[in-house]
Write an enzyme that holds these catalytic residues in place. Structure first.
Site, short mmCIF file in Angstrom:
data_model
loop_
_atom_site.label_atom_id
_atom_site.label_comp_id
_atom_site.label_asym_id
_atom_site.label_seq_id
_atom_site.Cartn_x
_atom_site.Cartn_y
_atom_site.Cartn_z
N HIS A 135 0.00 -14.60 36.35
CA HIS A 135 1.07 -13.61 36.60
C HIS A 135 0.65 -12.16 36.36
O HIS A 135 1.50 -11.29 36.21
CB HIS A 135 2.32 -13.92 35.75
CG HIS A 135 2.71 -15.37 35.76
ND1 HIS A 135 2.89 -16.09 36.93
CD2 HIS A 135 2.92 -16.25 34.76
CE1 HIS A 135 3.20 -17.34 36.63
NE2 HIS A 135 3.22 -17.46 35.33
N GLN A 141 3.91 -19.98 43.20
CA GLN A 141 4.18 -18.79 42.41
C GLN A 141 3.07 -17.75 42.56
O GLN A 141 3.17 -16.86 43.37
CB GLN A 141 4.42 -19.16 40.95
CG GLN A 141 5.19 -18.10 40.20
CD GLN A 141 5.93 -18.67 38.99
OE1 GLN A 141 5.92 -19.86 38.73
NE2 GLN A 141 6.59 -17.81 38.26
N ASP A 142 2.00 -17.88 41.78
CA ASP A 142 0.86 -17.00 42.06
C ASP A 142 -0.40 -17.83 42.16
O ASP A 142 -0.41 -19.01 41.81
CB ASP A 142 0.76 -15.83 41.06
CG ASP A 142 0.49 -16.25 39.63
OD1 ASP A 142 0.63 -17.46 39.32
OD2 ASP A 142 0.15 -15.39 38.81
N PRO A 143 -1.49 -17.26 42.68
CA PRO A 143 -2.69 -18.07 42.94
C PRO A 143 -3.29 -18.66 41.66
O PRO A 143 -3.08 -18.13 40.56
CB PRO A 143 -3.66 -17.06 43.56
CG PRO A 143 -2.82 -15.94 44.06
CD PRO A 143 -1.67 -15.86 43.11
#
EC number: 3.2.2.27
Length: 220
Positions: free
Chosen positions: A130, A60-62
């Site tokens: 996010h 999804q995101d880092p």
């Protein structure tokens, strides 16, 4: 079409992409800590060339903690304790393919074998999950998946959790293998990620299409 430059090079000239780079640059300039470091944002592409991709694992995101993110989904830098989702991936690997669990969470050996470890958003502000979800990265990574779907065949896409599954809904299942499961996060892993056997299924598919399997074992 062999290289990422062929596949997505034109994106660099698009206004939306310029906006992303400008936004992230500006955030760093005003002193915000952004992960991963600037020179590692595109590591997934540097380590796994377009023509060499065999498997795509979509994140999804880092990670948003210090020294964790280095541009590969789920992976953390050497010396950093593996985060909970990765611990569950290791659990599944050990049950599925007799994987010996290493003390680290550095997945670079997978990337070198053709596993594209792709986050759908490529940057994040420290401590704020996010935080960069709506600055344009999704458009870019949609294009990445679109080009792989169109110009490669017999790839395996591992889509864990609803976010990844939604992102991969347009993948042509007649040309590629798409495996779905709940996310390996502790919140959902017990709902079907553990026991999904995606790692052996990936190799079964690759082997049946004459493609060299992934050696999932990492250095201990």
């Amino acid at each position: 079409m062999n290289s990422w430059t062929d596949a997505i090079g034109e994106e660099k000239t698009q206004p939306y992409f310029q906006h992303i780079l400008q936004y992230v640059h500006q955030e760093r300039l005003v002193g915000k800590v952004i992960y991963p470091p600037q020179n590692e944002v595109f590591s997934a592409f540097a380590l796994t060339e377009f023509k060499d991709v065999k498997v795509v694992i979509l994140g999804q995101d880092p990670y948003h903690g210090p020294n964790q993110a280095h541009g590969l989904s789920f992976s953390v830098k050497p010396g950093i304790v593996p985060p909970p989702s990765l611990v569950n991936m290791y659990k599944e690997l050990s049950q599925d393919v007799g994987f010996q669990i290493p003390s680290h969470g550095y997945l670079i050996e997978w990337a070198k074998q053709g596993v594209l470890l792709l986050n759908t958003v490529l940057t994040v502000e420290q401590g704020k999950a996010h935080s960069h979800a709506n600055i344009g990265w999704e458009t870019f990574t949609d294009k990445v998946i679109h080009q792989l779907n169109l110009h490669r065949e017999n790839l395996v896409f591992l889509l864990w959790g609803s976010h990844a599954q939604k992102k991969g809904q347009f993948i042509d299942r007649s040309r590629h293998c798409v495996l779905t499961a709940p996310h390996p996060s502790p919140l959902s892993a017990h709902r079907g990620f553990l026991g999904c056997r995606h790692f052996s299924k990936t190799n079964d598919y690759l082997r049946s299409h004459g493609v060299e399997e992934i050696n999932w074992q990492l250095p201990l």
